[in-house]
Write a protein that holds these residues in place. Structure first.
Motif, PDB file in Angstrom:
ATOM      1  N   GLU A 111       5.468   1.355  14.195  1.00 47.01           N
ATOM      2  CA  GLU A 111       4.125   0.785  14.264  1.00 47.01           C
ATOM      3  C   GLU A 111       3.089   1.608  13.515  1.00 47.01           C
ATOM      4  OE1 GLU A 111       2.328   2.341  18.460  1.00 47.01           O
ATOM      5  OE2 GLU A 111       3.879   0.810  18.579  1.00 47.01           O
ATOM      6  N   SER A 112       3.391   2.879  13.217  1.00 46.99           N
ATOM      7  CA  SER A 112       2.456   3.745  12.481  1.00 46.99           C
ATOM      8  C   SER A 112       2.463   3.485  10.979  1.00 46.99           C
ATOM      9  CB  SER A 112       2.819   5.215  12.700  1.00 46.99           C
ATOM     10  OG  SER A 112       2.799   5.553  14.056  1.00 46.99           O
ATOM     11  N   VAL A 113       3.524   2.880  10.473  1.00 49.58           N
ATOM     12  CA  VAL A 113       3.680   2.705   9.025  1.00 49.58           C
ATOM     13  C   VAL A 113       2.662   1.697   8.487  1.00 49.58           C
ATOM     14  CG1 VAL A 113       5.240   1.927   7.199  1.00 49.58           C
ATOM     15  CG2 VAL A 113       6.119   3.332   9.083  1.00 49.58           C
ATOM     16  N   LYS A 114       1.934   2.142   7.444  1.00 51.28           N
ATOM     17  CA  LYS A 114       0.929   1.283   6.798  1.00 51.28           C
ATOM     18  C   LYS A 114       1.091   1.224   5.288  1.00 51.28           C
ATOM     19  CE  LYS A 114      -0.982   0.527  10.724  1.00 51.28           C
ATOM     20  NZ  LYS A 114      -0.362  -0.518  11.490  1.00 51.28           N
ATOM     21  N   GLY A 115       2.014   2.037   4.736  1.00 45.71           N
ATOM     22  CA  GLY A 115       2.176   2.029   3.285  1.00 45.71           C
ATOM     23  C   GLY A 115       3.377   2.830   2.842  1.00 45.71           C
ATOM     24  N   VAL A 116       3.584   2.810   1.528  1.00 51.36           N
ATOM     25  CA  VAL A 116       4.694   3.546   0.917  1.00 51.36           C
ATOM     26  C   VAL A 116       4.160   4.364  -0.248  1.00 51.36           C
ATOM     27  CG1 VAL A 116       5.320   1.605  -0.571  1.00 51.36           C
ATOM     28  CG2 VAL A 116       7.020   3.352  -0.072  1.00 51.36           C
ATOM     29  N   LYS A 117       4.712   5.574  -0.407  1.00 55.04           N
ATOM     30  CA  LYS A 117       4.391   6.450  -1.535  1.00 55.04           C
ATOM     31  C   LYS A 117       5.699   6.965  -2.106  1.00 55.04           C
ATOM     32  CE  LYS A 117      -0.055   8.318  -0.040  1.00 55.04           C
ATOM     33  NZ  LYS A 117      -0.775   9.556   0.307  1.00 55.04           N
ATOM     34  N   ALA A 118       5.659   7.328  -3.358  1.00 59.98           N
ATOM     35  CA  ALA A 118       6.832   7.919  -3.999  1.00 59.98           C
ATOM     36  C   ALA A 118       7.083   9.304  -3.413  1.00 59.98           C
ATOM     37  CB  ALA A 118       6.616   8.016  -5.503  1.00 59.98           C
ATOM     38  N   GLY A 119       8.344   9.676  -3.388  1.00 55.70           N
ATOM     39  CA  GLY A 119       8.713  11.011  -2.934  1.00 55.70           C
ATOM     40  C   GLY A 119       8.730  11.988  -4.094  1.00 55.70           C
ATOM     41  N   ALA A 120       9.437  13.083  -3.909  1.00 52.69           N
ATOM     42  CA  ALA A 120       9.509  14.133  -4.921  1.00 52.69           C
ATOM     43  C   ALA A 120      10.312  13.719  -6.149  1.00 52.69           C
ATOM     44  CB  ALA A 120      10.121  15.397  -4.317  1.00 52.69           C
ATOM     45  N   ASN A 121      11.182  12.721  -5.988  1.00 51.52           N
ATOM     46  CA  ASN A 121      11.972  12.233  -7.122  1.00 51.52           C
ATOM     47  C   ASN A 121      12.275  10.743  -6.907  1.00 51.52           C
ATOM     48  OD1 ASN A 121      14.480  11.999  -5.533  1.00 51.52           O
ATOM     49  ND2 ASN A 121      14.457  14.241  -5.570  1.00 51.52           N
ATOM     50  N   ALA A 122      13.028  10.154  -7.817  1.00 50.64           N
ATOM     51  CA  ALA A 122      13.298   8.708  -7.762  1.00 50.64           C
ATOM     52  C   ALA A 122      14.160   8.307  -6.570  1.00 50.64           C
ATOM     53  CB  ALA A 122      13.975   8.265  -9.053  1.00 50.64           C
ATOM     54  N   ASN A 123      14.827   9.264  -5.946  1.00 51.93           N
ATOM     55  CA  ASN A 123      15.679   8.963  -4.796  1.00 51.93           C
ATOM     56  C   ASN A 123      14.989   9.201  -3.465  1.00 51.93           C
ATOM     57  OD1 ASN A 123      17.902   8.194  -6.348  1.00 51.93           O
ATOM     58  ND2 ASN A 123      18.474  10.327  -6.649  1.00 51.93           N
ATOM     59  N   GLU A 124      13.674   9.412  -3.485  1.00 51.84           N
ATOM     60  CA  GLU A 124      12.914   9.630  -2.259  1.00 51.84           C
ATOM     61  C   GLU A 124      11.756   8.645  -2.156  1.00 51.84           C
ATOM     62  OE1 GLU A 124      13.331  14.394  -1.298  1.00 51.84           O
ATOM     63  OE2 GLU A 124      11.358  13.568  -1.688  1.00 51.84           O
ATOM     64  N   ALA A 125      11.445   8.284  -0.922  1.00 51.62           N
ATOM     65  CA  ALA A 125      10.271   7.461  -0.639  1.00 51.62           C
ATOM     66  C   ALA A 125       9.643   7.972   0.653  1.00 51.62           C
ATOM     67  CB  ALA A 125      10.659   6.000  -0.494  1.00 51.62           C
ATOM     68  N   GLN A 126       8.342   7.795   0.762  1.00 47.93           N
ATOM     69  CA  GLN A 126       7.632   8.192   1.966  1.00 47.93           C
ATOM     70  C   GLN A 126       6.972   6.955   2.558  1.00 47.93           C
ATOM     71  OE1 GLN A 126       4.750  11.029   0.600  1.00 47.93           O
ATOM     72  NE2 GLN A 126       6.273  12.598   0.172  1.00 47.93           N
ATOM     73  N   LEU A 127       7.212   6.703   3.826  1.00 41.42           N
ATOM     74  CA  LEU A 127       6.467   5.682   4.547  1.00 41.42           C
ATOM     75  C   LEU A 127       5.344   6.421   5.254  1.00 41.42           C
ATOM     76  CD1 LEU A 127       9.332   3.455   6.020  1.00 41.42           C
ATOM     77  CD2 LEU A 127       8.093   3.216   3.861  1.00 41.42           C
ATOM     78  N   VAL A 128       4.098   5.984   5.036  1.00 39.36           N
ATOM     79  CA  VAL A 128       2.930   6.726   5.497  1.00 39.36           C
ATOM     80  C   VAL A 128       2.081   5.901   6.450  1.00 39.36           C
ATOM     81  CG1 VAL A 128       2.869   8.164   3.423  1.00 39.36           C
ATOM     82  CG2 VAL A 128       1.571   6.032   3.476  1.00 39.36           C
ATOM     83  N   ASP A 129       1.242   6.609   7.232  1.00 41.64           N
ATOM     84  CA  ASP A 129       0.318   5.922   8.126  1.00 41.64           C
ATOM     85  C   ASP A 129      -0.972   5.587   7.372  1.00 41.64           C
ATOM     86  OD1 ASP A 129      -1.223   8.292   8.037  1.00 41.64           O
ATOM     87  OD2 ASP A 129      -0.622   8.932  10.036  1.00 41.64           O
ATOM     88  N   GLY A 130      -1.959   5.080   8.059  1.00 42.17           N
ATOM     89  CA  GLY A 130      -3.211   4.657   7.438  1.00 42.17           C
ATOM     90  C   GLY A 130      -3.990   5.774   6.776  1.00 42.17           C
TER      91      GLY A 130
END
Length: 140
Positions: A111-130
């Motif tokens: 329920e905290s997830v509000k967006g996505v950002k790239a991680g340190a490389n192409a094999n990483e992703a970050q799901l972020v809050d508001g």
């Protein structure tokens, strides 16, 4: 003298490229596929069975394993911001597991997830809050 000018021009360009890489854009559509959950709210996941999320962005579906139990839910992508998404409260199986702490933290963090950002490389992703704080660190 030429070497000095080349060096003086190269340093800002190099620093600029490092800064731009750390702010790389990622859209929710790029989440398509299976991602292992390696961190939840800054804590490394050490579950015996690696938790994962598998996104089907054509159908706006998300399923996976929180370490023991399987979950199924849906995702909503903001039409105006391709990196903004939310994860709905879903359904899970109800098996008793040795490490319910990790599982609970994963499921409650959706329920905290509000967006996505790239991680340190192409094999990483970050799901972020508001506020842009990392909720999940995912790796392919």
């Amino acid at each position: 003298m030429k070497k000095f000018f080349m060096f003086a021009l190269m340093v800002p360009a190099f620093i600029g490229s490092l800064i731009s890489c750390s702010n790389a854009k990622m859209t929710a559509q790029q989440l398509e596929g299976k991602w292992n959950i390696v961190e939840v709210k800054g804590e490394k996941v050490t579950a015996e069975n690696t938790p994962f999320m598998e996104f089907d962005m054509k159908e706006n579906k998300l399923h996976g394993n929180a370490g023991c139990n399987i979950f199924n839910t849906s995702v909503t992508v903001d039409e105006k911001d391709a990196s903004a998404l939310s994860i709905a409260q879903g359904m899970t199986t109800m098996m008793a597991c040795p490490d319910m702490d990790t599982e609970t933290k994963i499921l409650q963090s959706f329920e905290s997830v509000k967006g996505v950002k790239a991680g340190a490389n192409a094999n990483e992703a970050q799901l972020v809050d508001g506020e842009g704080n990392v909720v999940f660190l995912l790796k392919k």
